[in-house]
Design a protein around this motif. Structure first.
Motif, short mmCIF file in Angstrom:
data_model
loop_
_atom_site.label_atom_id
_atom_site.label_comp_id
_atom_site.label_asym_id
_atom_site.label_seq_id
_atom_site.Cartn_x
_atom_site.Cartn_y
_atom_site.Cartn_z
N ALA A 70 0.85 -1.18 0.00
CA ALA A 70 0.00 0.00 0.00
C ALA A 70 0.90 1.25 0.00
CB ALA A 70 -0.89 0.01 1.24
N PRO A 71 0.51 2.30 -0.71
CA PRO A 71 1.33 3.52 -0.77
C PRO A 71 1.73 4.06 0.61
CG PRO A 71 -0.43 3.65 -2.38
CD PRO A 71 -0.68 2.41 -1.56
N SER A 72 0.85 3.92 1.60
CA SER A 72 1.14 4.45 2.93
C SER A 72 2.27 3.71 3.63
CB SER A 72 -0.12 4.38 3.81
OG SER A 72 -0.56 3.04 3.92
N SER A 73 2.61 2.50 3.13
CA SER A 73 3.65 1.69 3.77
C SER A 73 4.97 1.71 3.01
CB SER A 73 3.17 0.24 3.92
OG SER A 73 2.06 0.18 4.78
N ARG A 74 4.99 2.34 1.87
CA ARG A 74 6.20 2.37 1.06
C ARG A 74 7.23 3.30 1.67
NH1 ARG A 74 3.15 2.62 -4.87
NH2 ARG A 74 1.95 0.70 -4.53
N GLY A 75 8.49 2.90 1.60
CA GLY A 75 9.57 3.72 2.15
C GLY A 75 9.66 3.69 3.66
N SER A 76 8.91 2.77 4.29
CA SER A 76 8.85 2.73 5.76
C SER A 76 9.72 1.62 6.34
CB SER A 76 7.40 2.49 6.19
OG SER A 76 6.96 1.22 5.72
N GLY A 77 10.33 0.79 5.49
CA GLY A 77 11.10 -0.35 5.98
C GLY A 77 10.27 -1.62 6.08
N ILE A 78 8.95 -1.51 5.83
CA ILE A 78 8.07 -2.68 5.92
C ILE A 78 8.45 -3.72 4.88
CG2 ILE A 78 5.70 -3.43 5.46
CD1 ILE A 78 4.76 -0.98 7.06
N PHE A 79 8.74 -3.28 3.65
CA PHE A 79 9.13 -4.25 2.62
C PHE A 79 10.39 -5.01 3.02
CE2 PHE A 79 12.05 -5.24 -0.85
CZ PHE A 79 11.34 -6.25 -1.46
N LEU A 80 11.38 -4.29 3.52
CA LEU A 80 12.65 -4.95 3.87
C LEU A 80 12.44 -5.98 4.97
CD1 LEU A 80 15.19 -1.99 3.70
CD2 LEU A 80 14.99 -3.93 2.13
N GLU A 81 11.63 -5.65 5.97
CA GLU A 81 11.39 -6.61 7.05
C GLU A 81 10.62 -7.83 6.53
OE1 GLU A 81 9.83 -6.94 11.67
OE2 GLU A 81 9.40 -5.12 10.54
N ALA A 82 9.60 -7.59 5.72
CA ALA A 82 8.82 -8.70 5.17
C ALA A 82 9.70 -9.55 4.25
CB ALA A 82 7.62 -8.16 4.40
N ALA A 83 10.52 -8.91 3.43
CA ALA A 83 11.40 -9.64 2.50
C ALA A 83 12.41 -10.48 3.26
CB ALA A 83 12.10 -8.65 1.58
N ARG A 84 12.94 -9.97 4.37
CA ARG A 84 13.91 -10.75 5.15
C ARG A 84 13.25 -11.99 5.76
NH1 ARG A 84 16.14 -5.21 6.96
NH2 ARG A 84 18.08 -5.08 5.74
N LEU A 85 12.01 -11.85 6.21
CA LEU A 85 11.29 -13.00 6.76
C LEU A 85 11.03 -14.05 5.67
CD1 LEU A 85 8.73 -11.09 9.01
CD2 LEU A 85 10.37 -12.78 9.84
N VAL A 86 10.51 -13.60 4.53
CA VAL A 86 10.16 -14.54 3.46
C VAL A 86 11.42 -15.13 2.83
CG1 VAL A 86 9.13 -14.70 1.17
CG2 VAL A 86 7.90 -13.55 3.01
N GLY A 87 12.45 -14.32 2.65
CA GLY A 87 13.70 -14.83 2.09
C GLY A 87 14.34 -15.86 3.00
N SER A 88 14.33 -15.60 4.29
CA SER A 88 14.89 -16.56 5.25
C SER A 88 14.09 -17.85 5.27
CB SER A 88 14.94 -15.94 6.65
OG SER A 88 15.82 -14.82 6.67
N PHE A 89 12.76 -17.74 5.11
CA PHE A 89 11.91 -18.93 5.05
C PHE A 89 12.21 -19.73 3.78
CE2 PHE A 89 7.71 -20.72 3.68
CZ PHE A 89 7.63 -21.71 4.65
N ALA A 90 12.30 -19.03 2.65
CA ALA A 90 12.56 -19.72 1.38
C ALA A 90 13.94 -20.37 1.37
CB ALA A 90 12.42 -18.74 0.21
N PHE A 91 14.96 -19.62 1.73
CA PHE A 91 16.32 -20.15 1.71
C PHE A 91 16.55 -21.21 2.81
CE2 PHE A 91 17.65 -15.87 -0.19
CZ PHE A 91 17.75 -16.38 -1.48
N GLY A 92 15.96 -20.98 3.97
CA GLY A 92 16.24 -21.85 5.11
C GLY A 92 15.36 -23.08 5.21
N THR A 93 14.07 -22.95 4.88
CA THR A 93 13.14 -24.05 5.05
C THR A 93 12.86 -24.78 3.74
OG1 THR A 93 12.08 -22.94 6.92
CG2 THR A 93 10.82 -24.68 5.84
N LEU A 94 12.67 -24.04 2.67
CA LEU A 94 12.34 -24.67 1.39
C LEU A 94 13.58 -25.16 0.64
CD1 LEU A 94 9.72 -23.10 2.08
CD2 LEU A 94 9.43 -22.74 -0.36
N GLY A 95 14.75 -24.64 1.01
CA GLY A 95 15.96 -25.04 0.31
C GLY A 95 16.16 -24.29 -1.01
N THR A 96 15.50 -23.14 -1.14
CA THR A 96 15.67 -22.32 -2.33
C THR A 96 17.12 -21.83 -2.42
OG1 THR A 96 13.36 -21.63 -2.20
CG2 THR A 96 14.81 -20.25 -3.53
#
Length: 202
Positions: A112-138
């Protein structure tokens, strides 16, 4: 420190774990997100996640249904990004396999535009990236971002992604074709971005 690669399992195919950060909580997309999805995906610069324009309740419901089917089949997983405190939906993040073993995958995100530039994407991406790389073996995550989307391209650069090239006129929006930047992130490059994604099934 990177999770033990032996932690890979298929439990996420039965139920996607909730990922909790400092500011965001990521949970599997569901019927309760229909209204928020229509609003988010109707934005002019939103990722459509395979939906045709215009986005409406029917197509958003199709996205929800497909997300559940594809997760159960091990083809992809889709999270809504919510604010930990208010549980307000502020984004959608999807990861799709590019090969049968999920070693290569593509991720897309709309905020959402109100959340852009707030660091929300980076935190969400770190969670999902860690899940993909660590659990799924991506091993490799790819992203395709509109060339003119400076904020998104900057966020991927900040995440440590490598720009691999420009895909000319590779996506159509409103009858016009646009260039996209192709970004990649490798498991061995994840470095300081690892965060805990300890199982917490909702």
């Amino acid at each position: 420190m990177a999770p033990d690669p032996t932690a890979m399992d298929a439990n996420w195919r039965r139920e996607l774990p909730t990922l909790v950060g400092r500011v965001v909580l990521l949970r599997e997309i569901g019927p309760q997100d229909l209204g928020a999805l229509v609003d988010l995906l109707s934005l002019s610069d939103a990722t459509r996640f395979g939906l045709d324009e215009p986005v409406n309740e029917l197509s958003a419901q199709e996205l929800i249904d497909r997300a559940v089917r594809d997760r159960a089949a091990g083809l992809s997983f889709t999270y809504v990004i919510t604010l930990t405190a208010a549980r307000t939906v502020v984004g959608v993040l999807q990861v799709r396999q590019l090969d049968p073993s999920f070693e290569a995958a593509e991720w897309e995100c709309t905020l959402a535009p109100s959340s852009r530039g707030s660091g929300i994407f980076l935190e969400a991406a770190r969670l999902v990236g860690s899940f993909a790389f660590g659990t799924l073996g991506t091993h490799r995550l790819e992203a395709r971002v509109l060339l003119q989307n400076g904020r998104a391209n900057g966020a991927l650069r900040k995440l440590g992604a490598a720009q691999e090239g420009v895909l000319r006129r590779s996506v159509r929006r409103g009858g016009e074709y646009f260039d996209q930047v192709l970004w990649s992130m490798l498991k061995e490059d994840w470095g300081d971005h690892w965060v805990s994604t300890s199982p917490r099934v909702h």
